[in-house]
Design an enzyme around this catalytic site. Structure first.
Site, PDB file in Angstrom:
ATOM      1  N   GLU A 189      19.330  15.934   5.269  1.00 27.90           N
ATOM      2  CA  GLU A 189      19.598  14.616   4.680  1.00 27.90           C
ATOM      3  C   GLU A 189      19.282  14.570   3.180  1.00 27.90           C
ATOM      4  O   GLU A 189      18.726  13.616   2.658  1.00 27.90           O
ATOM      5  CB  GLU A 189      18.783  13.512   5.402  1.00 27.90           C
ATOM      6  CG  GLU A 189      18.816  13.576   6.914  1.00 27.90           C
ATOM      7  CD  GLU A 189      20.220  13.388   7.498  1.00 27.90           C
ATOM      8  OE1 GLU A 189      21.198  13.552   6.761  1.00 27.90           O
ATOM      9  OE2 GLU A 189      20.326  13.082   8.689  1.00 27.90           O
ATOM     10  N   GLY A 190      19.675  15.614   2.487  1.00 33.28           N
ATOM     11  CA  GLY A 190      19.364  15.750   1.076  1.00 33.28           C
ATOM     12  C   GLY A 190      18.025  16.451   0.941  1.00 33.28           C
ATOM     13  O   GLY A 190      17.025  16.006   1.503  1.00 33.28           O
TER      14      GLY A 190
END
Length: 587
Positions: free
Chosen positions: A399-400
């Site tokens: 998620e990043g």
């Protein structure tokens, strides 16, 4: 059931304003929340853990059956409206489920892709027809979902995807490209796919496995998470109906970023759930394993580890539930309707990024210390400590990456301030004025006083550093990644300490049986954060060209506090952990 506070807040406003009302904490969970959490925990113990060997052997029939069972228990759609087959509860309910499932990271990946990454984009951005076609099947577990954003050349640079979408003569779409690292890739029935229309307009699509031209590649050979499927998804002139554009053409970034916001928030829950299980495991081992004729738990070095694992979890858990309360408060105004939920997730994108970084780094510390407590036994597969170490490493990438999330923090604060959001730049300017008084020193040195004063000081140090960096670098601040990440760390520590201090204060006011332990945990969290913050602010100040004398003067002005005996506080916490044989603040 409501977790909402009396007044809704803006993302990041806690940095510039004192919070006078209560925050949502695990101690405020309702009976309904606790029942949902118990259901999920029993499912993990009775059904998921016995199936781990099958999952590790890539038995995807077993994986599908477990997801189907989640649907039967109402776990997949716990925060999905009832009209789509969900239970219709709030984000706090999703947190308690995520924590329970997070105890088994391999299955948590499968579950997370199903319950969040597949549902949220359709729920928040889909048409009524798309919602009715897909959501009931995903919520029930009959259809499994996957989220296809990353590519070999577009990981952190999500908008740099090369997958192409072209319109056919009949109005349908043809998608061509290769998506990488797709959870549930081997067996998902429906994919949320991002592609560029005409090579430019970033757009989301709903793609079914049965569409011509859609296939999955080979399983990746991963360091951990052997019990979850991770494959490429191949799109070879895939035929996608015109009705399967998700949201608007060219507005796929709204879909992608809001789903990432929710994913970052839910990673926090998975990390706290895994940490709780790990601390219980570490405590049990330390009490049973004897060296030099004594249990490991009797040695100060091991007690320190157990206490530090506990305080770091306490900080993230406090951030997590506070953030859930903020999102729920914002969503409740609009009756938790999907578009309102999407707006709430966007509003608290900052807090979700802070939570993702803090949670993933907390669980890395906890599982590493668990291996250390186990010694040689922690390094072999006979003990769960080895599996937990491998399986949780990826949270700092999902998620990043944590680096990307850190870079987002100061830029998002500045961007929102310039658009009428919380006045962080004005507050930063005040923190830079040498004539402004320092926060008052804690008079008694008691743990609650120190926690509150340290949290207030951390906010000032974060604002001072942000203001200094903004003044020194101006529009080129985005190029100063080392400085941006230091400022982000200051903001993360401020949110953690503030959340922990407020939670401990509420526990004291409510005369909670563990109020003293709450106060000790908050004091250790805040004191350790302040030590890091002073060093971080000093580095930012020197990098920004401030003279060493002026940096030391500013820090002395902003960080005048009475110290607390954290050695004694940790010893008391370790005793509570050993007595309960688990994380003591678990509901």
């Amino acid at each position: 059931m409501s977790t909402a506070s009396a007044a809704t807040r803006r993302g990041g406003d806690w940095l510039t304003a004192g919070i006078t009302g209560g925050i949502f904490t695990p101690e405020r969970l309702s009976d309904e929340h606790r029942l949902v959490g118990l259901t999920a925990a029993e499912f993990v113990v009775n059904e998921v853990e016995p199936a781990l060997e099958k999952l590790d052997a890539k038995d995807w029939v077993a994986a599908r059956n477990l997801v189907l069972r989640c649907g039967e228990l109402g776990l997949i759609g716990v925060d999905t409206p009832e009209r789509f087959g969900g239970v219709g509860l709030d984000k706090a309910a999703a947190v308690v489920v995520g924590e329970a499932i997070g105890a088994v990271p391999s299955f948590a990946m499968t579950f997370g892709a199903q319950s969040g990454l597949a549902i949220v984009p359709i729920l928040c951005f889909g048409s009524a027809e798309q919602q009715q076609r897909y959501l009931p099947k995903i919520v029930s577990g009959d259809w499994l979902g996957a989220y296809c954003l990353s590519e070999s050349g577009a990981g952190s640079d999500a908008l740099g995807v090369r997958t192409r979408a072209t319109r056919a003569a009949d109005g349908s779409w043809r998608l061509t490209g290769e998506k990488m690292w797709i959870t549930n890739g081997a067996f998902a029935d429906v994919f949320i796919v991002f592609a560029k229309v005409d090579g430019d307009a970033f757009t989301a699509f709903i793609v079914e496995r049965g569409f011509a031209g859609v296939s999955a590649g080979k399983e990746e050979h991963k360091m951990g998470l052997h019990g979850s499927s991770t494959t490429p998804v191949l799109l070879a002139d895939a035929h996608v109906p015109a009705a399967n554009v998700l949201g608007e053409i060219g507005r796929g970034h709204k879909v992608a970023f809001n789903v990432l916001n929710y994913g970052r928030f839910k990673i926090g829950a998975m990390c706290t759930g895994a940490a709780r299980t790990t601390i219980a495991e570490a405590a049990a081992y330390a009490l049973s394993r004897r060296q030099f004729g004594e249990p490991l738990a009797s040695f100060g070095a091991i007690r320190h580890k157990l206490a530090e694992m506990t305080t770091r979890l306490y900080a993230v858990e406090s951030m997590l539930y506070r953030t859930a309360g903020l999102i729920d408060a914002a969503a409740e105004i609009g009756g938790h309707e999907p578009r309102v939920v999407a707006a709430a997730l966007e509003e608290f994108a900052l807090e979700s990024s802070l939570l993702k970084v803090a949670g993933s780094e907390m669980i890395h510390f906890v599982v590493d210390e668990n291996v250390q407590i186990h010694g040689g036994n922690g390094f072999v597969r006979d003990y769960a400590a080895e599996r937990r170490y491998r399986d949780t490493r990826v949270y700092r990438i999902f998620e990043g990456t944590n680096e990307i999330n850190r870079l987002l923090v100061p830029t998002l604060l500045i961007k929102r301030a310039r658009k009428g959001g919380p006045p962080v730049l004005d507050a930063a300017a005040r923190a830079l004025r040498a004539g402004d008084p320092a926060p008052p020193a804690a008079g008694s040195g008691d743990a609650p006083d120190v926690a509150h004063q340290a949290a207030a000081t951390l906010k000032q140090l974060a604002l001072w550093s942000l203001g200094l960096a903004a003044d020194r670098y101006g529009d080129s601040l985005g190029n100063e990644q080392e400085v941006l990440m230091l400022v982000a760390d200051l903001v993360i520590d401020a949110y953690a300490a503030d959340s922990a201090a407020l939670r401990a204060a509420q526990a004291t006011a409510a005369q909670h049986p563990l109020a003293e332990a709450h106060a000790d945990a908050a004091a250790v969290v805040a004191s350790a954060a302040l030590d890091r913050a002073v060093a971080g602010a000093r580095t930012v100040g020197i990098a920004a060209g401030t003279t060493p004398a002026d940096v030391e003067s500013a820090i002395a002005r902003l960080a005048r506090l009475s110290p607390v005996d954290t050695v004694a506080a940790r010893r008391r916490l370790a005793a509570v952990v050993a007595d309960r044989r688990r994380y003591p603040f678990q509901s």
